[in-house]
Design an enzyme around this catalytic site. Structure first.
Site, PDB file in Angstrom:
ATOM      1  N   ASP A   1      32.931  23.592  37.229  1.00 31.17           N
ATOM      2  CA  ASP A   1      33.954  23.606  36.190  1.00 31.17           C
ATOM      3  C   ASP A   1      33.471  24.260  34.901  1.00 31.17           C
ATOM      4  OD1 ASP A   1      35.579  22.417  37.917  1.00 31.17           O
ATOM      5  OD2 ASP A   1      35.740  20.489  36.876  1.00 31.17           O
TER       6      ASP A   1
ATOM      7  N   TYR B   1      33.600  27.870  35.138  1.00 34.08           N
ATOM      8  CA  TYR B   1      34.998  28.288  35.108  1.00 34.08           C
ATOM      9  C   TYR B   1      35.507  28.319  33.668  1.00 34.08           C
ATOM     10  CZ  TYR B   1      40.012  28.217  36.038  1.00 34.08           C
ATOM     11  OH  TYR B   1      41.343  28.503  36.064  1.00 34.08           O
ATOM     12  N   ASP B   2      35.224  27.250  32.946  1.00 36.06           N
ATOM     13  CA  ASP B   2      35.673  27.171  31.555  1.00 36.06           C
ATOM     14  C   ASP B   2      35.085  28.300  30.719  1.00 36.06           C
ATOM     15  OD1 ASP B   2      35.706  23.526  31.443  1.00 36.06           O
ATOM     16  OD2 ASP B   2      37.178  25.012  32.122  1.00 36.06           O
TER      17      ASP B   2
ATOM     18  N   SER C   1      68.651  19.241  50.312  1.00 36.15           N
ATOM     19  CA  SER C   1      68.207  17.861  50.326  1.00 36.15           C
ATOM     20  C   SER C   1      68.251  17.432  51.779  1.00 36.15           C
ATOM     21  CB  SER C   1      69.112  16.995  49.462  1.00 36.15           C
ATOM     22  OG  SER C   1      70.442  17.155  49.863  1.00 36.15           O
ATOM     23  N   LEU C   2      67.425  16.480  52.109  1.00 33.36           N
ATOM     24  CA  LEU C   2      67.296  16.127  53.523  1.00 33.36           C
ATOM     25  C   LEU C   2      67.940  14.792  53.838  1.00 33.36           C
ATOM     26  CD1 LEU C   2      63.569  17.074  54.196  1.00 33.36           C
ATOM     27  CD2 LEU C   2      65.617  18.431  54.562  1.00 33.36           C
TER      28      LEU C   2
ATOM     29  N   GLU D   1      55.319  17.642  58.156  1.00 32.45           N
ATOM     30  CA  GLU D   1      54.666  17.732  56.854  1.00 32.45           C
ATOM     31  C   GLU D   1      54.780  16.412  56.110  1.00 32.45           C
ATOM     32  OE1 GLU D   1      57.272  21.861  56.535  1.00 32.45           O
ATOM     33  OE2 GLU D   1      57.288  20.431  54.875  1.00 32.45           O
TER      34      GLU D   1
ATOM     35  N   LYS E   1      55.855  14.170  52.987  1.00 36.02           N
ATOM     36  CA  LYS E   1      56.909  14.342  51.988  1.00 36.02           C
ATOM     37  C   LYS E   1      56.333  13.946  50.633  1.00 36.02           C
ATOM     38  CE  LYS E   1      61.773  13.531  51.217  1.00 36.02           C
ATOM     39  NZ  LYS E   1      61.680  13.444  49.751  1.00 36.02           N
TER      40      LYS E   1
ATOM     41  N   ASP F   1      55.796  13.145  46.802  1.00 40.79           N
ATOM     42  CA  ASP F   1      56.612  12.457  45.824  1.00 40.79           C
ATOM     43  C   ASP F   1      56.438  13.150  44.489  1.00 40.79           C
ATOM     44  OD1 ASP F   1      57.100   8.905  45.202  1.00 40.79           O
ATOM     45  OD2 ASP F   1      58.434  10.624  45.115  1.00 40.79           O
TER      46      ASP F   1
ATOM     47  N   ARG G   1      64.916  22.152  41.030  1.00 48.42           N
ATOM     48  CA  ARG G   1      65.943  22.122  42.053  1.00 48.42           C
ATOM     49  C   ARG G   1      67.329  21.959  41.434  1.00 48.42           C
ATOM     50  NH1 ARG G   1      68.527  19.279  46.525  1.00 48.42           N
ATOM     51  NH2 ARG G   1      69.046  17.624  45.093  1.00 48.42           N
TER      52      ARG G   1
ATOM     53  N   TYR H   1      52.294  22.176  46.072  1.00 48.44           N
ATOM     54  CA  TYR H   1      52.214  22.517  47.490  1.00 48.44           C
ATOM     55  C   TYR H   1      53.514  23.168  47.923  1.00 48.44           C
ATOM     56  CZ  TYR H   1      47.915  20.099  48.824  1.00 48.44           C
ATOM     57  OH  TYR H   1      46.611  19.722  48.987  1.00 48.44           O
TER      58      TYR H   1
ATOM     59  N   LYS I   1      60.695  19.349  60.685  1.00 50.41           N
ATOM     60  CA  LYS I   1      61.590  20.501  60.639  1.00 50.41           C
ATOM     61  C   LYS I   1      61.502  21.249  61.966  1.00 50.41           C
ATOM     62  CE  LYS I   1      60.814  21.333  55.720  1.00 50.41           C
ATOM     63  NZ  LYS I   1      60.002  22.130  54.788  1.00 50.41           N
TER      64      LYS I   1
ATOM     65  N   LYS J   1      61.160   8.241  56.202  1.00 51.52           N
ATOM     66  CA  LYS J   1      60.607   7.570  55.037  1.00 51.52           C
ATOM     67  C   LYS J   1      59.747   6.373  55.408  1.00 51.52           C
ATOM     68  CE  LYS J   1      62.838   9.698  51.587  1.00 51.52           C
ATOM     69  NZ  LYS J   1      63.475   8.938  50.533  1.00 51.52           N
TER      70      LYS J   1
ATOM     71  N   CYS K   1      89.348 -10.380  33.707  1.00 51.36           N
ATOM     72  CA  CYS K   1      88.438  -9.327  33.265  1.00 51.36           C
ATOM     73  C   CYS K   1      87.693  -9.745  32.002  1.00 51.36           C
ATOM     74  CB  CYS K   1      89.240  -8.050  33.010  1.00 51.36           C
ATOM     75  SG  CYS K   1      88.271  -6.743  32.244  1.00 51.36           S
TER      76      CYS K   1
ATOM     77  N   CYS L   1      89.099  -7.230  29.034  1.00 49.37           N
ATOM     78  CA  CYS L   1      90.466  -7.244  28.524  1.00 49.37           C
ATOM     79  C   CYS L   1      91.230  -8.515  28.866  1.00 49.37           C
ATOM     80  CB  CYS L   1      91.235  -6.028  29.043  1.00 49.37           C
ATOM     81  SG  CYS L   1      91.624  -6.136  30.804  1.00 49.37           S
TER      82      CYS L   1
ATOM     83  N   CYS M   1      90.189  -5.087  38.113  1.00 48.40           N
ATOM     84  CA  CYS M   1      90.856  -5.528  36.899  1.00 48.40           C
ATOM     85  C   CYS M   1      92.220  -4.840  36.873  1.00 48.40           C
ATOM     86  CB  CYS M   1      90.029  -5.110  35.685  1.00 48.40           C
ATOM     87  SG  CYS M   1      90.970  -5.012  34.161  1.00 48.40           S
TER      88      CYS M   1
ATOM     89  N   CYS N   1      92.947  -1.832  29.486  1.00 46.93           N
ATOM     90  CA  CYS N   1      91.586  -2.370  29.513  1.00 46.93           C
ATOM     91  C   CYS N   1      90.642  -1.359  28.878  1.00 46.93           C
ATOM     92  CB  CYS N   1      91.142  -2.669  30.940  1.00 46.93           C
ATOM     93  SG  CYS N   1      89.435  -3.238  31.059  1.00 46.93           S
TER      94      CYS N   1
END
Length: 786
Positions: free
Chosen positions: A38, A41-42, A87-88, A118, A120, A122, A141, A228, A295, A319, A413, A416, A431, A437
Site C-alpha cells: 500500500d 501504491y500511495d 429486478s428479480l 452467483e 447476491k 447486498d 438503478r 462486482y 441465471k 434468498k 375513525c 374524523c 373509514c 376525513c
DNA sequence: ATGCCTCGAGTTCA
DNA sequence: CTCGAGGCAT
C-alpha cells in the site's frame, strides 16, 4: 506553480505512473493478488497528483487521480437506461427453486439446463458505461427505467476500472453490477469515525447506498467501496460470448472485477448445492450477501424465456432466511389510507433487525391481528420480510402479560370520527368519512402530487397536512390557486402552532425561496398527460396501468368523464368492479366540479386524442348490450339484437313484436322489456346511447382531424440519441402518425441514426433508405409537434 | 366454479 | 415488497 507546456519527460513519467497504478489496481481488485504494498501504491499516487498539479494539461479523464474525488457538482442528473435494469423474482424454499427450474425446463425444452450461479450482493445496483474502453458514465438503478448519474462518485471506487484492457472491447459497453462495502472496510471506517466523533454507518448496505448519494465525491472517496459485475447492458460495436458465464469471464479479461464465487451449475440439484455451499460460507465472506442468484446461462435460452412484467423468467434470487429479532409491542395504532383503508400498525420498542432499527410494523388488517393474536404489551418476533419491510412473525406467548387484552378494530375513525365499516367478504375495514376525513383528504392530495401522477416536486406529506389542517387546501384543485404569499403565511401559522421559533430574517429569505420553488413546481405540473391525470384522480381500482388503458382507448377526458360502466367494460382488463368504480366516481358531482376547477385553474392535458381504432371495433350495439347483464340476454342474444337493430336507441325503443321478429325467444324479449321499463334500466340505456353518440362523434372527427405529418411512414431508430430517449422519440414520432419499427427494410421511410449506430445504419445505406441524424429529428419534431 | 396472473394499495427506513 | 382481489381463461 509552473503552468507552462509539459516537457516530454514529465508526460512520459505521468503515463508510466498511470500504467503502474492501473496495473496495481487490476492485480488487487480483479486478480485478487496484490503485488506492491500500500505504501508503494500511495507513493505512486502522490507523485502522479503532484505531477498533474504542476502540469494541468497532463490530466486525463481516466487518470487514477480522478478517484480522489472531484469537487461537488450539484444534483444527480437522471439517466435513462436504454436497456432496463432488472429486478428479480425471489425464492425462499427449495420447492420454489424447483418450480422455477421446472418452468424453465418446460419453456426451453431442455432438462437440467446450465445456470450461471452467483452470490447476491447486498449493496446497490449500478450500470457503468464504457465508450471505446473508457469509463464515461455510471448510474444507479433507480426505478429500473431511469437512474441517477453518480459518475463522479463511482470514479472514486478503486475496483471500478476507468479504462478497460484488451483489444476486443466493444465500442459501447454497459457493465452492470453491485457497489458494496466490504465488511472489514465498514468496520475500519466506523472505528475511525468513532475515534474522531464522526457519524458511524448503520450497516454496509446502507453505507454503500448512502455513499453514492453524497453530492461531494470527496466524501465518497473516503468510503471503502468496491464493485462486482454480474450483468451486461448495452453492447455496440463488438460482440459478447453466447453465454452469461463466458461473458463474465470476458469481463475479467477486460479488467472488470467479477466475484470469484460465481460458478455454473446444472439443474435443480446443482443450484441447491451451490446455495448450500455459499450459505455455509456466508458468515466468513468479506462482504454481505442476502442470497444467491440463478441465471439461465445461455443467452438464446434467456431470450426465449423472456419476461413477466418487470422480472425475467430466466433468473431467480434464492434468498437466505430473513433475520429475526424479539421486541415488545407498545401500541397498536390505526392508519387511514387514501381509500379510507384502516390499517393496524404495531408500534414497537426499537430493535435492530437485519441492520436497521425497526420501530413500526404493519399488521395489514384485523384478520392478521387475530391470526397472530397480537396484543398490546406482547413480546413478538419481528422479521424483515423479503428485504425491507418489517413483519411481525409471531407472539412469544410465554412472555405475555397476564392482563393483555385482545385488540379489536375501533368502530370509528381516530381522525374524523366517522364509522369504520368492513364490507362483507372484504379483508379491509374502511373509514366512511371519504373526503370529510382529514386523513383521507391528505392522502388523496399526496397521491395527486406524487411522482407518478402530477409530480409536484417538493410537496411532501408534511406540507400537505399543514395546508389541509390550516384550511388552505380542501380539494386538489385548491393547490393551483396557492400563491407565494399563501404559502409563507401558511408556514408562519404552522410554525406558531407547533411552537417553532419564529424565523429570523435570514431564514425568512429561505422560506420565500421555498414558497417560490413550490409555486413553480405546482405550475410546472399543470401540463400533464391523460394517463397521469386519470391516475392522479385516485379512482378506486384505477392505478397506473388501468389509467394508461383508459387513456389510449378513449383518448379524451371529456369522453371518459361521461361514460357509463357498460361502455367502460369494453376495455380489456376492465371488468365489472373497475367499470362501476370509474362510473361511480364521475357520477359524483363533487368530483366533476374538482375536474372543472382544475381545468379552470390552468391544468392542461397535453395528449388528448381521438378514441383508438380498437375501441371503434369493440363499440357495437351487441357488445355494449352484452355488458348489461340483463337476465337471459346472453352474448349470443345480444349479437342477434345487434344484427337486427341499427342502434342501441332502436333496441331500447323496440316493442315485443319487433324483438320477437329479431329472433329472440319470448322469455328473453320479456326480460329485456322489463329491464327497459325500469327507471334504472332506462336511465342506464340512455347514458349508453349518449356515450356511444359522443364516441362516434369523437371518432368521426378523427377522420378529418387526423393529419399526422408522418401518417403511413415507417421509421426506424438506431444508435444512441442524446437529447431524448429512444422511448421518447418513439412516442413523439408515433404522435405524428409514424409507425416505429425495429428493423430496416425497403418499406422503411427513413432511419434516425444516433451515436454509434450499428448494422441498421449499414442496412439503410445499402437499401438507399433516407437517413436522418439526431439534429434533423429534433428539428423536425420541434417544427411539427403541437 | 377454479386457478393463474396482473394490478392496486398500503407500507418501512435512512 | 407483499397481500388481496379483479379479470379472464379453462
Amino acid at each position: 506553480m509552473t503552468r507552462g507546456k509539459a516537457d516530454a519527460p514529465s508526460a512520459a513519467r505521468a503515463a508510466d505512473l498511470r500504467a503502474r497504478i492501473d496495473d496495481a489496481n487490476h492485480r488487487y481488485h480483479v486478480l485478487d493478488e496484490p503485488e506492491i504494498p500500500d505504501i508503494e501504491y500511495d507513493k505512486l499516487m502522490r507523485e502522479l497528483s503532484e505531477l498533474e498539479a504542476t502540469h494541468p494539461e497532463l490530466v486525463t479523464a481516466d487518470s487514477p487521480t480522478a478517484r480522489v474525488g472531484a469537487a461537488p457538482s450539484g444534483a444527480f442528473a437522471p439517466v435513462p437506461h436504454e436497456i432496463r435494469m432488472l429486478s428479480l423474482a425471489n425464492a425462499f424454499t427449495p420447492d420454489e427453486v424447483e418450480d422455477f427450474v421446472r418452468r424453465v425446463e418446460q419453456r426451453i425444452e431442455k432438462t437440467d439446463p446450465v445456470f450461471s450461479v452467483e452470490p447476491k450482493f447486498d449493496g446497490l445496483a449500478i450500470s457503468l458505461r464504457y465508450e471505446d474502453g473508457v469509463f464515461v458514465r455510471g448510474a444507479t438503478r433507480g426505478d429500473g427505467e431511469t437512474g441517477e448519474d453518480v459518475s463522479a462518485n463511482l470514479r472514486t471506487i478503486r475496483s471500478i476500472p476507468l479504462r478497460l484492457r484488451g483489444t476486443d472491447v466493444p465500442t459501447v459497453l454497459e457493465v452492470r453490477g453491485e457497489v458494496y462495502m466490504p465488511r472489514d472496510g465498514f468496520e475500519k471506517y466506523n472505528e475511525r469515525m468513532r475515534a474522531n466523533g464522526g457519524k458511524v454507518l448503520v450497516n454496509p448496505r446502507n453505507g454503500a447506498a448512502g455513499s453514492l448519494r453524497h453530492l461531494d465525491p470527496r466524501l465518497t472517496a473516503q468510503r471503502p467501496l468496491a464493485f462486482y459485475a454480474y450483468a451486461v447492458g448495452v453492447v455496440e460495436g463488438g460482440a459478447l460470448p453466447t453465454t452469461h458465464s463466458a461473458t463474465l469471464a470476458k469481463f475479467r479479461e477486460w479488467g472488470v472485477p467479477v466475484s470469484a464465487l460465481v460458478d455454473t451449475a446444472h439443474g435443480v440439484a446443482g443450484c441447491l448445492a451451490y446455495y448450500a455451499r455459499i450459505g455455509a460460507e456466508r458468515d466468513t465472506l468479506p462482504f454481505d450477501i442476502d442470497g444467491v442468484v440463478y441465471k439461465v446461462d445461455d443467452y438464446a435460452d434467456q431470450r426465449e424465456l423472456g419476461f413477466v412484467g418487470r422480472t425475467p423468467r430466466w433468473a431467480i434470487a434464492h434468498k437466505f432466511p430473513a433475520q429475526e429479532q424479539q421486541t415488545l409491542i407498545e401500541a397498536i395504532e390505526v392508519n387511514i389510507g387514501r381509500t379510507g383503508a384502516a390499517t393496524p400498525t404495531a408500534r414497537l420498542v426499537p430493535v435492530h433487525v437485519g441492520g436497521v432499527t425497526v420501530t413500526n410494523a404493519t399488521l395489514h388488517n384485523a384478520d392478521q391481528v387475530a391470526r397472530l393474536d397480537v396484543r398490546i404489551g406482547d413480546t413478538v418476533i419481528v422479521r424483515r420480510a423479503g428485504d425491507v419491510i418489517p413483519e411481525v412473525v409471531r407472539v412469544v406467548m410465554e412472555l405475555r402479560p397476564a392482563n393483555a387484552k385482545p385488540w379489536t378494530m375501533p368502530a370509528t375513525c381516530p381522525i374524523c370520527g366517522s364509522d369504520i365499516v368492513r364490507e362483507e367478504g372484504e379483508s379491509v375495514a374502511r373509514c366512511t368519512g371519504e373526503l370529510t376525513c382529514a386523513a383521507q383528504r391528505v392522502q388523496a392530495i399526496f397521491h395527486f402530487a406524487s411522482r407518478r401522477t402530477m409530480d409536484i416536486d417538493g410537496l411532501g406529506e408534511r406540507y400537505i397536512e399543514d395546508l389541509s389542517d390550516l384550511g388552505y387546501v380542501v380539494s386538489v384543485a385548491d393547490l393551483y390557486k396557492l400563491t407565494v404569499d399563501d404559502l409563507i403565511a401558511m408556514k408562519q401559522r404552522a410554525d406558531e402552532r407547533d411552537g417553532t421559533i419564529p424565523e429570523t430574517t435570514k431564514a425568512g429569505k429561505v422560506a420565500t425561496k421555498w414558497a417560490e420553488n413550490l409555486v413553480e413546481a405546482i405550475d410546472k405540473s399543470r401540463r400533464t398527460t391523460l394517463d397521469r391525470f386519470l391516475y392522479a384522480l385516485g379512482i378506486q381500482h384505477v392505478g397506473e396501468s388501468t389509467s394508461k388503458s383508459l387513456a389510449t382507448w378513449f383518448g379524451d377526458l371529456a369522453l371518459i368523464r361521461h361514460l357509463p360502466w357498460p361502455i367502460l367494460k369494453l376495455v380489456p382488463d376492465i371488468g365489472n368492479e373497475v367499470a362501476h368504480a370509474i362510473d361511480a366516481f364521475f357520477q359524483q358531482s363533487g368530483n366533476q366540479t374538482v375536474i372543472d376547477d382544475l381545468f379552470a385553474r390552468g391544468v392542461v392535458v397535453t395528449d388528448t386524442h381521438p378514441p383508438s381504432p380498437k375501441l371503434r371495433a369493440e363499440l357495437t350495439v351487441a357488445n355494449v348490450l352484452a355488458q348489461f347483464g340483463i337476465a337471459k340476454v346472453t352474448t349470443k342474444r345480444a349479437e342477434q339484437l345487434g344484427i337486427a337493430f341499427e342502434s342501441l336507441a332502436a333496441v331500447a325503443g323496440a316493442n315485443a313484436d319487433a324483438l320477437l321478429e329479431a329472433g329472440l325467444p319470448t322469455e328473453t324479449a320479456e326480460s329485456l322489456l322489463t329491464y327497459v321499463a325500469m327507471d334504472e334500466g332506462r336511465a342506464l340505456l340512455a347514458r349508453c346511447i349518449d356515450g356511444m353518440t359522443r364516441l362516434a362523434e369523437a371518432t368521426s372527427a378523427q377522420a378529418t382531424v387526423e393529419t399526422g405529418v408522418l401518417d403511413g411512414k415507417t421509421v426506424v431508430l438506431t444508435g444512441t440519441l442524446s437529447a431524448l430517449t429512444r422511448d421518447d422519440a418513439k412516442v413523439r414520432l408515433e404522435a405524428l402518425g409514424a409507425k416505429v419499427a425495429g428493423s430496416v427494410s425497403k418499406k422503411t421511410s427513413f432511419v434516425v441514426a444516433g451515436e454509434a449506430a450499428g448494422s441498421k445504419l449499414d442496412k439503410a445505406q445499402e437499401l438507399g433508405v433516407e437517413i436522418w441524424d439526431e439534429a434533423a429529428l429534433l428539428a423536425f419534431l420541434a417544427k411539427h409537434s403541437a
